[in-house]
Design a protein around this motif. Structure first.
Motif, mmCIF file in Angstrom:
data_model
loop_
_atom_site.group_PDB
_atom_site.id
_atom_site.type_symbol
_atom_site.label_atom_id
_atom_site.label_comp_id
_atom_site.label_asym_id
_atom_site.label_seq_id
_atom_site.Cartn_x
_atom_site.Cartn_y
_atom_site.Cartn_z
ATOM 1 N N ALA A 1 -0.865 17.325 3.186
ATOM 2 C CA ALA A 1 -0.716 17.755 1.793
ATOM 3 C C ALA A 1 -2.013 18.334 1.254
ATOM 4 C CB ALA A 1 -0.285 16.566 0.932
ATOM 5 N N LEU B 1 0.835 -1.193 0.000
ATOM 6 C CA LEU B 1 0.000 0.000 0.000
ATOM 7 C C LEU B 1 0.867 1.239 0.000
ATOM 8 C CD1 LEU B 1 -2.849 -0.636 2.592
ATOM 9 C CD2 LEU B 1 -3.127 -0.092 0.168
ATOM 10 N N GLY B 2 0.492 2.198 -0.842
ATOM 11 C CA GLY B 2 1.162 3.500 -0.844
ATOM 12 C C GLY B 2 0.053 4.531 -0.890
ATOM 13 N N ALA B 3 -0.132 5.105 -2.073
ATOM 14 C CA ALA B 3 -1.257 6.038 -2.278
ATOM 15 C C ALA B 3 -1.254 7.159 -1.251
ATOM 16 C CB ALA B 3 -2.579 5.275 -2.266
ATOM 17 N N GLY B 4 -0.095 7.724 -1.014
ATOM 18 C CA GLY B 4 -0.018 8.915 -0.169
ATOM 19 C C GLY B 4 0.518 8.668 1.227
ATOM 20 N N ALA B 5 0.699 7.392 1.615
ATOM 21 C CA ALA B 5 1.301 7.098 2.923
ATOM 22 C C ALA B 5 2.207 5.889 2.728
ATOM 23 C CB ALA B 5 0.230 6.791 3.957
ATOM 24 N N TYR B 6 3.454 5.999 3.141
ATOM 25 C CA TYR B 6 4.452 4.983 2.777
ATOM 26 C C TYR B 6 5.190 4.462 3.999
ATOM 27 C CZ TYR B 6 3.313 7.016 -1.665
ATOM 28 O OH TYR B 6 2.597 7.474 -2.751
ATOM 29 N N TYR C 1 -3.547 -0.589 -3.547
ATOM 30 C CA TYR C 1 -4.715 0.283 -3.463
ATOM 31 C C TYR C 1 -5.655 -0.048 -4.608
ATOM 32 C CZ TYR C 1 -7.463 4.581 -3.294
ATOM 33 O OH TYR C 1 -8.488 5.483 -3.205
ATOM 34 N N GLU D 1 -8.133 12.177 -2.417
ATOM 35 C CA GLU D 1 -8.511 12.797 -1.143
ATOM 36 C C GLU D 1 -8.113 14.264 -1.126
ATOM 37 O OE1 GLU D 1 -8.495 11.013 2.527
ATOM 38 O OE2 GLU D 1 -8.597 8.946 1.829
ATOM 39 N N TYR D 2 -6.976 14.600 -1.730
ATOM 40 C CA TYR D 2 -6.582 16.008 -1.789
ATOM 41 C C TYR D 2 -7.600 16.782 -2.633
ATOM 42 C CZ TYR D 2 -1.867 14.017 -0.750
ATOM 43 O OH TYR D 2 -0.795 13.316 -0.242
ATOM 44 N N GLY E 1 -2.973 7.280 9.270
ATOM 45 C CA GLY E 1 -3.349 8.459 8.503
ATOM 46 C C GLY E 1 -3.016 9.805 9.120
ATOM 47 N N HIS F 1 -3.976 13.120 -5.987
ATOM 48 C CA HIS F 1 -4.587 12.229 -4.992
ATOM 49 C C HIS F 1 -6.074 12.566 -4.799
ATOM 50 C CE1 HIS F 1 -5.237 10.021 -1.315
ATOM 51 N NE2 HIS F 1 -3.979 9.637 -1.248
ATOM 52 N N LEU G 1 3.220 5.567 10.061
ATOM 53 C CA LEU G 1 1.946 5.536 9.343
ATOM 54 C C LEU G 1 0.753 5.990 10.179
ATOM 55 C CD1 LEU G 1 2.283 2.247 7.282
ATOM 56 C CD2 LEU G 1 2.227 4.587 6.400
ATOM 57 N N ARG H 1 -11.905 2.229 -5.401
ATOM 58 C CA ARG H 1 -12.203 3.005 -4.210
ATOM 59 C C ARG H 1 -12.255 4.499 -4.516
ATOM 60 N NH1 ARG H 1 -9.578 2.186 1.665
ATOM 61 N NH2 ARG H 1 -10.325 4.150 2.497
#
Lengths: 130, 465, 502
Positions: free
Chosen positions: B135, B71-76, B407, B164-165, B270, B162, B267, B411
C-alpha cells in the motif's frame, strides 16, 4: 513501404513530413517512421493555441512496443490537431501522409518551410539509418 | 547436490564440446586478484538438517495461530480458506515467469484480468493494474500520477494515514524534489480545516478511511474539498471494509490505493503483501506497473496480454511512469481466489463479523474503569482507546497472560503514550474478547476515580499524531 | 520433429488440444452459490445502520462472483493448465536466472512460526524471525563482499531505486550536487527509469567491439557531476568486464560511487565479489540467484548492500544484534527513511535463507561453475547457425543474433514463437538493445544435459526450417492454446476488466 517519399512534401531528420497549405503547415510522421514504430496505439496531442520552438517535443506517439517524442518541424503555434487519431490511431500507419496527419500549425516564419529537407534528402537520411 | 544434475562425466563431455580443459578456463577473463574463493558461510546441509535449523528458528517465534492478538494497524489476521493455498501452491502458478510470452502464460494473464475486475468492482472505480508491492508504494505511485496529471508539485496527506505509508512517501518525495504537506487530523478529519491546507499547488489529497486510528472519515466531503482546489482525491482503503462501506467510486475519489493482505494473504511478518491501485478511466495511461488486457488471436480465440506496455520501464526507459518492474502476481492470485470463494455475500459477512466483534469489544472495554474510547466517530474493525497507564505497560501485562495486545500509538507518535489501537476480525472469538476485558480489569482495578476524569477528557481530546 | 508434438521431458507447453478457453469466473456465477463457510456471530448482533451512519454505507454491492468451492478450485486448476512454469519445462531466459525452486523452501515458509507472526509483535516474541533476517544479512554481505545489507526492497528495481536514493543522500551529506548517472548502452530498462526518479540525467557509455565498456569514452564522461556508474558484471552480454577495477578507480577519483546491479550474480558466486571489484552499493535479486519463485511475475525481493561509508543511509529499520538479542534498529539519523511498509518480503527472505543454508559455501560455488559451464556448452552448439556478436568465453548467459535468419524474412520474434511448438519457453529477445535481433540464453545450473541437448536440437531444427520452410516459423506458434495475440487492438481499445453484457 519502400520508396514512399512524396515529392510535394518537405521533411525533417526526425522523420516528420510537412505540407504547405496557404499560410499554414500540416505535419505528421513519415511512412518510414510509422513502419519502424509498428502499430500505433496512442498519440498524445498538445492543446491548440500552444506555441513551440523548432525541434521542441510537442507530443508523444506510442506503439505496442515503442514510444517516441514528436518534434515540431518549424517554430509556430498549433492551430489544430487531428481528432480522428483518438479513435483511430492506426491511420498513422495506414495513411501517414493523408488521414494520418497529426498537427496543423501557423509558422512564425513561413520561409522556414523552404529550409527543410526535400524528398531525396530525406530518403538519403533513411538509407543511412536502415 | 540434489539440485545440480551434472555428473562428472557430463561435465567432461561439455568441456570437450566447448574445447577447454577445465571450468576454470571459462573464468579466464576474471582478473586473478579478484578471485575470492568460496564464500565464508557454513557448508551446505541436507534437507533434513536445514529443516531442523529452520524449525529451530521458527520455534523462537510466538505466532498468532497459538495465542490471541488484537494487533491490526495495516496487517490483519483474517481466516484464509484452505482452497486459497491449494491454488497458489500449484507450481504452474508459483514457478511460472512473468507473462511476457502470452501464448504460454494464459493462466497467469487471465487471473490478472479477473483480479483487475474484482479490484475495480470493490473500489467502485474504472480500472486497476495487476498489483504493486504494498500500500505504501501504491500510495507513492498514486501521488506521482496526481502530480503528472495536474502538473502541480505538492501532495497533501492527513496524519490519519498509516505512519509507515507516510514515511515511505516522504522518502520518495524528498528523493524526487516534490513537496509534502501533512495535515494534522486527530482522530477524524474536519473538511473545512483540510480545505485550508490546500491551494493551487496541491496535486493530490490523500486520506485513509477507516483511518489508522480506526475512524471512518467523511470521504464525500473531503472529495469535494479536494476538487474545489483542483486537486485529485487519493483514498487509502481496506478491501474487506469496502463490502460494507461506501467505496471510493461512490464518493468521487480519483484514485484508490490500499493493502490487499486481508484478502487471503498470511501475516508473514510484514510481507509479501499486495499493493492495490485503481483509477478513473481517463487516468489509465498514467497507471504504473503491469496491466493485463483482453484481445483475440488470428483465429478469433479470446486471449489476454500485458498491454499498455509503453508506460513501462523496459520501453519508455527514463520516461517511464515509474521504475516498477514486478507485480505481486502470486499475492494477486491469492486475493482473486479468496474473493472468488467469498463472493458477493461472503465478503459482506466477513465485514459484518469484524464490525460486530469490534463494537462488542468497544462496549466491554470502554466500560472498564480507566479506559475510554479516544473518539466518538464511527469505526469498522479497529478503534483507539485511551489508557490510564502507558500503553506499553498495558501490552506488557497482556503479554504476561499470553495475549498479544494492540498497537501502541507512542510507536508512531512519540508523546501519545496512553493510546492503544485494538483490531478485531472474524477470527476473534467472543471468549477472546471477554478474556481481554477480564485481563484489563485485572490490570486496572483501582482506576475508578481516575477513570471518570479520563472519560470526561476522552471525548474531547485532540492529540497530535 | 513435427509441429504436432508440443513437448518432451525438457519442456511442455500448454497445448490447444483439449484445452479450450476458460470463461472468466464472473460468467460462471450463479446467484446464491456459496464458496465460503463462516461461523455465526458469537457476539450480540446489532443492525449495521445503528453502528455506521447510512451515508457511509455502500449503496451498490460489488459484483463479485458467486460460486461453490469446487467450482472455484476447478476454474483455477483449468487456468493453471494454461501456464508454462519451471516445473513443466526449461526457461532459457537470459538475465532472469530461472532455476529450479526447491520445495523445501515452500515447507520452510509454511511453518506457523513464520507464517503467522505480525510485524508489530513485540521483538521479544519474534526472535526467530529477526535472527533469520540477521543471518541472511550476514550471509549476503559475505557472498557479495559488502559491509551491511537492508532486506527491505521488494524487488530488484526497488533495490536499485533504494541504492540510488542512498547515493544521492551520500552526496548531499557532503554538500555535493551530482546530477548524472552513467550506465552502459547494454543496461536494463530499469536503470534510466530509476535515474530519472532521483532527479538525475542518465548518460550512456558505449560498449566497445569486445562488448566491454569503452573505457576511453568513460574517461570523457566521468566528471564532477557524476553521481554514480551503474553496472552489472558480467554484463547483460554475459561477458566479464576485466576493466571493472579501473572503472571504479576512475569514478571514485571523481568523487562518484559505483553501483552494482546484481542480476547476474549467478555467474560469479565463489569466484568474485562485487564488493572486491570496487562497488559501493549492490542490489541482489533473491528471485533470481537465490531461487525464490517468480510467482507469475512476483513477489520477489531485492536486498541492497553497501560499504561502510554508505551504511548510515540504509533504510530503517535495520536488523541488529544487541546483548544477544535481535532488534529492529530505528535510531539511524541519516537513514533515507523507509522505502516500503514493514521490513521486507519476509516470506521470500525465509526461502532465500533456506536455500543459502542448504547449498552452503560449496554448493553456491558449484552453482556458478555449472551455470557458466552449461551456458558455454549451449553457445558452442549454436554459434555455427546463429550469428555471434561477441567472442567468448561467456559466463552464465550469452547473446546470439537472428540477423542471418532475418535475411530469409524470419525474425528473432518468430524463432521465439516457433520454440513454443517444441515445448520450450523462448529465451529473452531483443535485449540488450545494442545487438540486432538479439536473443539471450541463460540455462542455469539446474537443467540436465539432456534438456540442454533437446533445446539445442530444437534451435538447430528451427534454423533448418528458416532455410527450407520459413512460413512454419513466421506463423508460429501452432500448438499453443492461443496463437499470436492482437497487441495493437489490446492497446488501442483497452479491455482491462470484465463487464456484464447489458
Amino acid at each position: 513501404m519502400a520508396g514512399n517519399f512524396p515529392d510535394d512534401l518537405r521533411y525533417t531528420a526526425s522523420d516528420e513530413w510537412v505540407r504547405r497549405e496557404g499560410a499554414e503547415l500540416v505535419s505528421g510522421i513519415t511512412a518510414f517512421a510509422s513502419d519502424q514504430l509498428g502499430d500505433v496505439v496512442y498519440i498524445q496531442l498538445p492543446d491548440t493555441g500552444k506555441h513551440f520552438a523548432k525541434g521542441d517535443p510537442f507530443g508523444e506517439i506510442e506503439s505496442v512496443k515503442a514510444v517516441s517524442d514528436l518534434y515540431l518541424p518549424v517554430a509556430g503555434e498549433i492551430v489544430a490537431t487531428n481528432q480522428e487519431l483518438d479513435q483511430n490511431p492506426g491511420l498513422v500507419n495506414d495513411d501517414p501522409y493523408g488521414r494520418g496527419w497529426i498537427i496543423r500549425l501557423r509558422p512564425d516564419n513561413l520561409a522556414d518551410f523552404e529550409s527543410l529537407l526535400d524528398a531525396s534528402g530525406y530518403e538519403q537520411s533513411t538509407t543511412e539509418r536502415a | 547436490m540434489s539440485y545440480l544434475p551434472h555428473t562428472p562425466g557430463e561435465r567432461q563431455e561439455m568441456l570437450e564440446a566447448i574445447g577447454v580443459e577445465s571450468v576454470d578456463d571459462l573464468f579466464a577473463n576474471v582478473p586473478r586478484d579478484l578471485l575470492s574463493g568460496p564464500p565464508k558461510i557454513p557448508a551446505g546441509l541436507s534437507e533434513m538438517e536445514v529443516l531442523r535449523l529452520i524449525d529451530g528458528l521458527a520455534s523462537k517465534n510466538q505466532d498468532l495461530e497459538h495465542r490471541p492478538s488484537f494487533l491490526g494497524a495495516g496487517a490483519y489476521l483474517h481466516y484464509i480458506p484452505s482452497a486459497v493455498g491449494a491454488v497458489t501452491g500449484r507450481s504452474e502458478f508459483y514457478t511460472s515467469y512473468t507473462p511476457y510470452q502470452a501464448e504460454v502464460s494464459q493462466g497467469t494473464l487471465q487471473v490478472i484480468y479477473e483480479y483487475q475486475t474484482m479490484i475495480a468492482e470493490l473500489t467502485g472505480l474504472d480500472v486497476s493494474n495487476a498489483s504493486l508491492y504494498d500500500a505504501a508504494t501504491a500510495m507513492v505511485e498514486a501521488s506521482t500520477m496526481a502530480i503528472n496529471e495536474t502538473g502541480r508539485g505538492k501532495i497533501a496527506i492527513g496524519t490519519g494515514v498509516h505512519p509507515e505509508y507516510r514515511a515511505v512517501l516522504r522518502t520518495y518525495m524528498t528523493g524526487q524534489g516534490f513537496e509534502l504537506t501533512e495535515i494534522d487530523e486527530p482522530w477524524v478529519s474536519d473538511p473545512a480545516s483540510v480545505g485550508q491546507a490546500l491551494d493551487d499547488t496541491t496535486a493530490g489529497l490523500i486520506v485513509q478511511s477507516p483511518n489508522f486510528w480506526g475512524a471512518i472519515e467523511p470521504m464525500a466531503q473531503l472529495s469535494d474539498v479536494a476538487h474545489a482546489h483542483g486537486a485529485l482525491l487519493i483514498a487509502v482503503v481496506n478491501p474487506i471494509s469496502l463490502s460494507l462501506l461506501a467505496p471510493p467510486g461512490e464518493y468521487g475519489a480519483d484514485l484508490a490505493v490500499g493493502c490487499g493482505q486481508p484478502l487471503g494473504i498470511p501475516l508473514q511478518y510484514g510481507g509479501p503483501y499486495l499493493g492495490m491501485i485503481a483509477a478513473r478511466s481517463d487516468l489509465v495511461r498514467r497507471l504504473p506497473g503491469r496491466i493485463a488486457g483482453a484481445t483475440v488471436d488470428k483465429q478469433g480465440r479470446r486471449g489476454y496480454v500485458l498491454t499498455l506496455q509503453a508506460r513501462e520501464q523496459h520501453i519508455r526507459r527514463e520516461k517511464a511512469t515509474s521504475n516498477i518492474c514486478t507485480n505481486h502476481a502470486l499475492m494477486a492470485l491469492a486475493a482473486t481466489v479468496y474473493l472468488s470463494l467469498m463472493g458477493k455475500e461472503g465478503l459482506r459477512e466477513v465485514a459484518n463479523l469484524c464490525l460486530q466483534k469490534a463494537h462488542y469489544a468497544a462496549q466491554l472495554v470502554s466500560a472498564i474503569p480507566g479506559l475510554s474510547m479516544a473518539y466518538d466517530a464511527p469505526f469498522f474493525n479497529e478503534f483507539t482507546v485511551q489508557t490510564p497507564v502507558p500503553a506499553t505497560e498495558v501490552n506488557r501485562f497482556l503479554l504476561s497472560r499470553d495475549i498479544v495486545g494492540g498497537y501502541d500509538l507512542a510507536r508512531a507518535a512519540p508523546g501519545l503514550d496512553n493510546y492503544l489501537i485494538l483490531a478485531f476480525t472474524e477470527m476473534t472469538t467472543r471468549q477472546e474478547i471477554d478474556d481481554l476485558a477480564a485481563t484489563l480489569r485485572d490490570l486496572l482495578p483501582e482506576q475508578a476515580s481516575a477513570g471518570s476524569q479520563a472519560a470526561l477528557q476522552g471525548a474531547g481530546t485532540r492529540g497530535k499524531a | 520433429m513435427s509441429d504436432s508434438q508440443p513437448g518432451t521431458q525438457a519442456g511442455r507447453v500448454p497445448s490447444g488440444c483439449g484445452n479450450p478457453g476458460v470463461p472468466v469466473i464472473f460468467e460462471q456465477t450463479s446467484p446464491g452459490r456459496k464458496g465460503y463457510s463462516l461461523p455465526a456471530p458469537d457476539v450480540p448482533e446489532r443492525p449495521v445502520e445503528e453502528l455506521i451512519p447510512s451515508a457511509y454505507l455502500r449503496q451498490k454491492p460489488a459484483a463479485l462472483p458467486e460460486l461453490s468451492e469446487p467450482d472455484v478450485v476447478r476454474h483455477f486448476t483449468h487456468l493453471s493448465q494454461r501456464n508454462y512454469s519451471i516445473d513443466s519445462g526449461f526457461y532459457p531466459l537470459g538475465s532472469c536466472t530461472m532455476k529450479y525452486n526447491p520445495k523445501v523452501n515452500e515447507v520452510a515458509v509454511t511453518r506457523s512460526g513464520f507464517r503467522a507472526i505480525h510485524p508489530y509483535q513485540p521483538e521479544a516474541t519474534v526472535q526467530g524471525a529477526l535472527e533469520l533476517m540477521f543471518r541472511l544479512q550476514e550471509a549476503l554481505c559475505e557472498i557479495a563482499g559488502m559491509d551491511a545489507f537492508s532486506l527491505q526492497p521488494a524487488a530488484g528495481a526497488h533495490g536499485e531505486l533504494t541504492g540510488l536514493f542512498m547515493i544521492q543522500a551520500y552526496h548531499r551529506s557532503r554538500g555535493d550536487r551530482r546530477s548524472e548517472i552513467i550506465a552502459p548502452d547494454s543496461s536494463h530498462g530499469t536503470n534510466p527509469a530509476s535515474a530519472a526518479m532521483v532527479g538525475c540525467k542518465l548518460v550512456t557509455v558505449r560498449s566497445d567491439r569486445r562488448g566491454r565498456v569503452d573505457l576511453e569514452e568513460l574517461k570523457r564522461l566521468v566528471n564532477e557531476r557524476t553521481a554514480a556508474l551503474m553496472l552489472t558484471n558480467p554484463s547483460t552480454l554475459g561477458l566479464f568486464d576485466e576493466q571493472v577495477q579501473d572503472m571504479a578507480d576512475l569514478v571514485h577519483a571523481a568523487g562518484g560511487l559505483m553501483y552494482y546491479d546484481g542480476a547476474n550474480l549467478n555467474a560469479i558466486m565463489g569466484v568474485a565479489r562485487p564488493g572486491d571489484m570496487g562497488f559501493d552499493v549492490v542490489h541482489l535479486n533473491l528471485h533470481k540467484t537465490f531461487t525464490t519463485p517468480h510467482g507469475g511475475g512476483g513477489p520477489g525481493a531485492g536486498p541492497v548492500g553497501v560499504k561502510d561509508r554508505l551504511a548510515p543511509f540504509l533504510p530503517v529499520p535495520l536488523v541488529s544484534e544487541r546483548a544477544e538479542q535481535f532488534v529492529l534498529e530505528y535510531d539511524r539519523p541519516r537513514s533515507i527513511g523507509k522505502v516500503r511498509s514493514f521490513y521486507g518480503n519476509f516470506g521470500m527472505l525465509v526461502r532465500a535463507f533456506t536455500y543459502i543454508r542448504r547449498m552452503g559455501s560449496d554448493g553456491l560455488t558449484q552453482v556458478s561453475r555449472d551455470a557458466v559451464l552449461s551456458a558455454n556448452y549451449l553457445r558452442s552448439q549454436l554459434n555455427d547457425l546463429y550469428e555471434e556478436p561477441y567472442a567468448g568465453p561467456n559466463m552464465h548467459e550469452f547473446v546470439l543474433s537472428g540477423k542471418r535468419q532475418r535475411k530469409k524474412g524470419v525474425r528473432t520474434l518468430d524463432i521465439a514463437k516457433r520454440l513454443m511448438d517444441y515445448g520450450f519457453h523462448p529465451p529473452t529477445v531483443y535485449f540488450p538493445l545494442i545487438v540486432d535481433e538479439a536473443f539471450m540464453v541463460e540455462p542455469t545450473e539446474t537443467e540436465n544435459k539432456d534438456t540442454l541437448d533437446a533445446f539445442v536440437a530444437a534451435m538447430r531444427q528451427i534454423a533448418r526450417e528458416v532455410e527450407e520452410s520459413p512460413d512454419l516459423v513466421t506463423s508460429a506458434p501452432h500448438v499453443t492454446v492461443v496463437g499470436r495475440l492482437d497487441e495493437a487492438r489490446a492497446a488501442r481499445s483497452p479491455d482491462l476488466r470484465w463487464r456484464p453484457e447489458r
